[in-house]
Scaffold this active site. Structure first.
Site, PDB file in Angstrom:
ATOM      1  N   CYS A 132      -2.803   0.359   8.744  1.00 27.73           N
ATOM      2  CA  CYS A 132      -3.925  -0.378   9.332  1.00 27.73           C
ATOM      3  C   CYS A 132      -3.438  -1.260  10.488  1.00 27.73           C
ATOM      4  CB  CYS A 132      -4.688  -1.151   8.270  1.00 27.73           C
ATOM      5  SG  CYS A 132      -6.344  -1.669   8.848  1.00 27.73           S
ATOM      6  N   HIS A 143      -6.354   3.178   5.114  1.00 30.70           N
ATOM      7  CA  HIS A 143      -5.619   2.584   3.991  1.00 30.70           C
ATOM      8  C   HIS A 143      -5.325   3.666   2.951  1.00 30.70           C
ATOM      9  CE1 HIS A 143      -5.910  -1.758   4.898  1.00 30.70           C
ATOM     10  NE2 HIS A 143      -7.042  -1.435   5.488  1.00 30.70           N
ATOM     11  N   GLU A 164      -3.617   3.349   0.327  1.00 31.49           N
ATOM     12  CA  GLU A 164      -3.668   2.734  -1.004  1.00 31.49           C
ATOM     13  C   GLU A 164      -5.089   2.581  -1.529  1.00 31.49           C
ATOM     14  OE1 GLU A 164      -4.272  -0.781   1.695  1.00 31.49           O
ATOM     15  OE2 GLU A 164      -3.212   1.132   1.766  1.00 31.49           O
TER      16      GLU A 164
END
Length: 219
Positions: A83, A192, A194
Site C-alpha cells: 500500500c 493489501h 493481508e
C-alpha cells in the site's frame, strides 16, 4: 526446511499486527521492529503503510528506513512494500498540492486517482503480466484495495541493460494505475494482501517461498 526470517518494519504506520500474522501464516518467522541492523540482516523485509504519504515518509526517515531499503536492495536482499509502503518507493508523492520526496527506488510520482469515486475501496481484479512469480496461481483472483492515490504511470526505462520489471495494473473508474511491481529483489503491491483472503495468502506464500533459498544459503 528452515523458515525464512522476515522483518515487518515498524516505523509508526498502522495495521502492523495483521501484516505480521499474515506473513507468519505464509511460512516465515516474523519480527516486528524498527531496528536498523535487524531489518538489514533479515532474509526478507516487509514495508507496510497506511495513511498519508508525507507522514509515512517522515516515519521512515526517523528510523533511517529509506537507508535500510536502499542498502538491502544494493545487496540483492528482498523487500516487499504494501500500500503506502509501495507508494514511498517512487520518487515522490503529491497530496493536496504538496510534493514529498520518496525513497526514489523507482522514478515517477504518486498522485490522486482520477475517478468519480475516491477512495478506491473494495475488491478488484488485476492485470498480471506473463512470467509473474508473485501472482503465480492467483492471476485471475481479486484483491482488496483501500487508497486514494497511486502511481498512474510506469516511468522506469531499463534500455535492456537489466531485466525489465514485471508491472501489474488495475483500473478504477476508468483510471489505470500500478497495482504491483516485481523488480528483482524489490516487490510491492498497492492492494493489501493481508486483507485479501485466500488470494492474498497465496501471494504472500509465493513471496515468502522465494526467500527460502536465501534463508538456507551460507552468508
Amino acid at each position: 526446511m528452515t523458515a525464512p526470517d522476515v522483518v515487518v518494519l515498524d516505523y509508526g504506520s498502522g495495521n502492523l499486527r495483521s501484516v505480521v500474522r499474515a506473513v507468519e501464516r505464509a511460512g516465515a518467522t516474523v519480527t516486528l521492529t524498527g531496528d536498523f541492523d535487524t531489518a538489514l540482516a533479515a532474509d526478507g523485509l516487509v514495508v507496510p503503510g497506511v495513511g498519508a504519504y508525507a507522514a509515512c515518509m517522515a516515519g521512515l526517515r526517523a528510523i533511517k528506513g529509506e537507508r535500510i531499503i536502499g542498502r538491502r536492495l544494493a545487496g540483492g536482499r528482498p523487500v516487499l512494500g504494501i500500500c503506502v509502503g509501495m507508494q514511498v518507493l517512487f520518487a515522490g508523492g503529491v497530496e493536496h498540492g504538496v510534493e514529498t520526496d520518496g525513497c526514489d527506488e523507482w522514478p515517477g510520482l504518486v498522485t490522486r486517482l482520477e475517478a468519480d469515486v475516491v477512495p478506491h475501496m473494495g475488491w478488484n481484479t488485476v492485470e498480471a503480466p506473463a512470467g509473474t512469480r508473485l501472482f503465480a496461481g492467483v492471476e485471475d483472483e481479486r484483491f482488496y484495495f483501500v487508497h486514494s492515490y497511486a502511481a498512474r504511470s510506469w516511468d522506469l526505462v531499463t534500455n535492456d541493460r537489466t531485466a525489465a520489471p514485471l508491472v501489474t495494473w488495475a483500473e478504477h473508474g476508468g483510471d489505470r494505475f500500478v497495482a504491483a511491481v516485481e523488480n528483482g529483489p524489490l516487490s510491492a503491491t498497492q492492494f493489501h494482501p493481508e486483507k485479501s483472503g485466500d488470494a492474498g495468502a497465496a501471494l504472500l506464500h509465493n513471496w515468502v517461498s522465494s526467500l527460502s533459498v536465501a534463508a538456507r544459503a551460507p552468508r
